[in-house]
Write a protein that holds these residues in place. Structure first.
Motif, PDB file in Angstrom:
ATOM      1  N   ASP A 192     -10.964   9.444  -0.882  1.00  0.00           N
ATOM      2  CA  ASP A 192     -12.145  10.036  -0.261  1.00  0.00           C
ATOM      3  C   ASP A 192     -11.811  11.462   0.127  1.00  0.00           C
ATOM      4  N   GLU A 193     -12.829  12.335   0.019  1.00  0.00           N
ATOM      5  CA  GLU A 193     -12.607  13.755   0.295  1.00  0.00           C
ATOM      6  C   GLU A 193     -13.419  14.178   1.498  1.00  0.00           C
ATOM      7  N   PHE A 194     -12.858  15.092   2.284  1.00  0.00           N
ATOM      8  CA  PHE A 194     -13.588  15.649   3.422  1.00  0.00           C
ATOM      9  C   PHE A 194     -14.440  16.817   2.939  1.00  0.00           C
ATOM     10  N   THR A 195     -15.566  16.502   2.340  1.00  0.00           N
ATOM     11  CA  THR A 195     -16.432  17.562   1.833  1.00  0.00           C
ATOM     12  C   THR A 195     -17.466  17.918   2.891  1.00  0.00           C
ATOM     13  N   LEU A 213       0.822  -1.211   0.000  1.00  0.00           N
ATOM     14  CA  LEU A 213       0.000   0.000   0.000  1.00  0.00           C
ATOM     15  C   LEU A 213       0.854   1.258   0.000  1.00  0.00           C
ATOM     16  N   LEU A 214       0.352   2.258  -0.730  1.00  0.00           N
ATOM     17  CA  LEU A 214       0.968   3.571  -0.688  1.00  0.00           C
ATOM     18  C   LEU A 214      -0.138   4.539  -0.278  1.00  0.00           C
ATOM     19  N   LEU A 215       0.027   5.147   0.894  1.00  0.00           N
ATOM     20  CA  LEU A 215      -1.039   5.975   1.468  1.00  0.00           C
ATOM     21  C   LEU A 215      -0.626   7.437   1.454  1.00  0.00           C
ATOM     22  N   ILE A 216      -1.524   8.302   0.962  1.00  0.00           N
ATOM     23  CA  ILE A 216      -1.184   9.732   0.863  1.00  0.00           C
ATOM     24  C   ILE A 216      -2.227  10.539   1.632  1.00  0.00           C
ATOM     25  N   ALA A 217      -1.757  11.198   2.727  1.00  0.00           N
ATOM     26  CA  ALA A 217      -2.691  11.934   3.588  1.00  0.00           C
ATOM     27  C   ALA A 217      -2.435  13.429   3.500  1.00  0.00           C
ATOM     28  N   GLY A 218      -3.517  14.201   3.518  1.00  0.00           N
ATOM     29  CA  GLY A 218      -3.392  15.657   3.629  1.00  0.00           C
ATOM     30  C   GLY A 218      -4.102  16.086   4.905  1.00  0.00           C
ATOM     31  N   GLY A 219      -3.395  16.739   5.836  1.00  0.00           N
ATOM     32  CA  GLY A 219      -4.012  17.220   7.073  1.00  0.00           C
ATOM     33  C   GLY A 219      -4.653  16.078   7.854  1.00  0.00           C
ATOM     34  N   THR A 220      -5.917  16.326   8.305  1.00  0.00           N
ATOM     35  CA  THR A 220      -6.587  15.290   9.097  1.00  0.00           C
ATOM     36  C   THR A 220      -7.069  14.116   8.227  1.00  0.00           C
ATOM     37  N   GLY A 221      -6.836  14.206   6.916  1.00  0.00           N
ATOM     38  CA  GLY A 221      -7.065  13.056   6.030  1.00  0.00           C
ATOM     39  C   GLY A 221      -6.199  11.875   6.446  1.00  0.00           C
ATOM     40  N   LEU A 222      -5.282  12.139   7.373  1.00  0.00           N
ATOM     41  CA  LEU A 222      -4.469  11.063   7.943  1.00  0.00           C
ATOM     42  C   LEU A 222      -5.333  10.036   8.679  1.00  0.00           C
ATOM     43  N   ALA A 223      -6.456  10.510   9.279  1.00  0.00           N
ATOM     44  CA  ALA A 223      -7.216   9.632  10.185  1.00  0.00           C
ATOM     45  C   ALA A 223      -7.540   8.248   9.587  1.00  0.00           C
ATOM     46  N   PRO A 224      -8.284   8.178   8.460  1.00  0.00           N
ATOM     47  CA  PRO A 224      -8.657   6.844   7.989  1.00  0.00           C
ATOM     48  C   PRO A 224      -7.459   6.036   7.491  1.00  0.00           C
ATOM     49  N   LEU A 225      -6.390   6.736   7.065  1.00  0.00           N
ATOM     50  CA  LEU A 225      -5.221   6.008   6.550  1.00  0.00           C
ATOM     51  C   LEU A 225      -4.425   5.408   7.711  1.00  0.00           C
ATOM     52  N   GLU A 269      -9.696  19.785  -2.344  1.00  0.00           N
ATOM     53  CA  GLU A 269      -8.668  20.314  -3.244  1.00  0.00           C
ATOM     54  C   GLU A 269      -7.459  19.383  -3.280  1.00  0.00           C
ATOM     55  N   MET A 270      -7.012  18.959  -2.094  1.00  0.00           N
ATOM     56  CA  MET A 270      -5.839  18.096  -2.010  1.00  0.00           C
ATOM     57  C   MET A 270      -6.093  16.772  -2.754  1.00  0.00           C
ATOM     58  N   VAL A 271      -7.289  16.226  -2.567  1.00  0.00           N
ATOM     59  CA  VAL A 271      -7.578  14.920  -3.179  1.00  0.00           C
ATOM     60  C   VAL A 271      -7.667  15.060  -4.700  1.00  0.00           C
ATOM     61  N   GLN A 272      -8.350  16.110  -5.159  1.00  0.00           N
ATOM     62  CA  GLN A 272      -8.480  16.278  -6.611  1.00  0.00           C
ATOM     63  C   GLN A 272      -7.116  16.481  -7.266  1.00  0.00           C
ATOM     64  N   ASN A 273      -6.290  17.325  -6.645  1.00  0.00           N
ATOM     65  CA  ASN A 273      -4.943  17.548  -7.203  1.00  0.00           C
ATOM     66  C   ASN A 273      -4.132  16.265  -7.195  1.00  0.00           C
TER      67      ASN A 273
END
Ligand SMILES: Cc1cc2nc3c(=O)[nH]c(=O)nc-3n(C[C@H](O)[C@H](O)[C@H](O)COP(=O)(O)OP(=O)(O)OC[C@H]3O[C@@H](n4cnc5c(N)ncnc54)[C@H](O)[C@@H]3O)c2cc1C
Ligand code: HEM
Length: 373
Positions: free
Chosen positions: A363-366, A246-258, A341-345
């Motif tokens: 998944d995006e934090f919308t 697995l290669l996991l890419i987190a932005g900010g609190t997007g870390l949580a599920p990863l 924004e982070m996920v789309q980019n």
């Protein structure tokens, strides 16, 4: 049923923008005042959530079979709003009154019949699922906050212990309500794999002017009781036969599920290489680095790489997490989570670099609540 007419008429109505929810709620609360108490005191933010969903879901009734699992989940989850089966006809009536108002001459008996039938079908799936689950699970769980740490400006890590057994999968989220903001629910991802003591970790970042995130980070404290809805989502869950690296890419609190996925691999295996890239603007925002470094030291298959984008003094990797992660991509499955924004980019960078779409999960934090598959 003329489903084209349903879709076309909803498109026409939707052109009236904010006027539509305004009319819908006035009609609902005037005809059925008892429903007012189910909604937040202030209806200022996101008041179009329910109305948009109603128009969209009901007018797409020709796809109802595809979205049955989504509607069942939505119906079960509506129990957290204290919605009962008897409220469904009220919402149906208000919906019809709204359509009639905005369609004027174009509102025909045939259209009225089709909307009634379509709404009935959707409501039936939702109410039946709610009824079935009432026998097995509570409408929401209560979680006492047992740890509350503001780890970085505007970012808190919160641990809550739930009062009943709570079966969820790493990578899932749930909607959460905080006592300071009653009846407002927002989704947060679990930052842990399931534990025996029924505790869950949340990573919450304050968004500017955010009602619930501010209350969670700056208002909530140990001993407060959160309400937690049923677990939802399968965008970031690992399937049973998923044994690839697995290669996991987190932005900010997007870390949580990863982070939850990393824990799942640690607890359940099968063993495999996992590379976690943790993106933040500055090194101060790397709020969970201590815990991640500990996990890395304990698990030789795990590597954690912090990446900051706006901090000249940081001694580690600079730039966007996705660009650093791409250098390490060797055909692994890629999971991405963070702001919209982070996920789309990140996803477009991955695709441009030749990562096959079927290997990318995100998944995006919308602000969106329940989402269709
Ligand atoms: C499946 C899912 C999982 C999520 N998991 C997490 C998580 O683990 N940690 C976490 O911190 N957040 C997470 N979120 C975001 C969270 O649900 C809320 O949207 C966020 O906390 C803001 O809520 P609020 O009540 O404070 O803001 P609101 O009062 O609803 O909004 C205030 C203002 O901020 C804007 N806004 C609202 N949410 C966002 C956002 N996410 N990004 C940018 N602008 C926004 C609104 O448009 C509005 O203008 C998740 C969202 C989803 C859909
Ligand atoms: C076909 C039927 C319905 C559909 C498709 C539907 C859909 C939705 C969706 C997608 C949301 C946002 C999800 C979330 O925030 O978790 C929502 C919110 C909500 N729904 Fe429903 N719903 C339906 C019926 C009802 C009924 C009958 C009631 C009871 C009066 C109700 C009350 C609410 C409330 C109180 C909210 C929260 C609104 C807010 O916070 O602003 N819904 N609905």
């Amino acid at each position: 049923m003329d489903t084209q007419a349903l879709k076309g008429s909803w498109q026409l109505v939707a052109q009236s923008g904010d006027q539509v929810p305004l009319f819908f709620y006035s009609a609902l609360f005037l005809m059925y005042p008892e429903t007012r108490a189910l909604f937040p005191v202030s209806m200022a933010t996101q008041r179009d959530r329910l109305v948009n969903a109603l128009g969209h879901v009901v007018s797409n009734v020709d796809r109802v079979n595809e979205v049955v699992p989504f509607l069942q989940q939505l119906g079960r989850d509506h129990r957290k709003f204290a919605v009962l089966a008897q409220h469904y006809p009220a919402v149906g009536q208000a919906l019809l009154a709204t359509l009639e108002h905005f369609l004027g001459d174009r509102w025909t008996p045939a259209l009225a019949r089709d909307w009634t039938a379509a709404y009935g079908l959707v409501a039936k799936v939702m109410t039946e699922a709610a009824e079935e689950s009432s026998a097995v699970t509570p409408p929401w769980w209560e979680g006492e906050i047992i740890l509350h740490e503001v780890r970085a400006p505007g970012i808190a890590v919160i641990r809550a212990r739930l009062n009943y057994q709570y079966a969820f999968r790493a990578g899932q989220s749930a909607s959460v309500s905080v006592p300071l903001r009653p009846k407002l629910w927002r989704f947060y991802s679990f930052a842990n794999a399931p534990r025996r003591d029924n505790s869950i970790d949340l990573h919450v970042r304050v968004v500017d002017g955010g009602t619930v995130s501010t209350a969670l980070v700056h208002g909530a404290q140990r001993g407060d009781i959160l309400k937690v809805g049923a677990p939802v989502g399968d965008r970031l869950t690992l399937s049973q036969n998923q044994s690839k690296e697995l290669l996991l890419i987190a932005g900010g609190t997007g870390l949580a599920p990863l982070k939850a996925l990393v824990e799942q691999v640690a607890y359940e295996g099968p063993p495999r290489g996992v590379r976690l890239f943790v993106g933040a603007r500055t090194s101060r925002e790397l709020y969970d680095l201590e815990a991640l470094s500990k996990m890395e030291a304990e698990n030789p298959w795990l590597s954690v790489v912090p990446v900051v984008s706006r901090d000249a003094f940081f001694s580690g990797e600079h730039g966007h997490a996705v660009d650093v992660a791409l250098k390490a991509w060797r055909g692994q499955d890629v999971f991405v989570c963070g702001s919209e924004e982070m996920v789309q980019n990140s996803v477009s960078r991955l695709l441009d670099a030749g990562v096959p779409p079927e290997l990318i999960r995100f998944d995006e934090f919308t602000t969106a609540g329940g989402r269709e598959p």
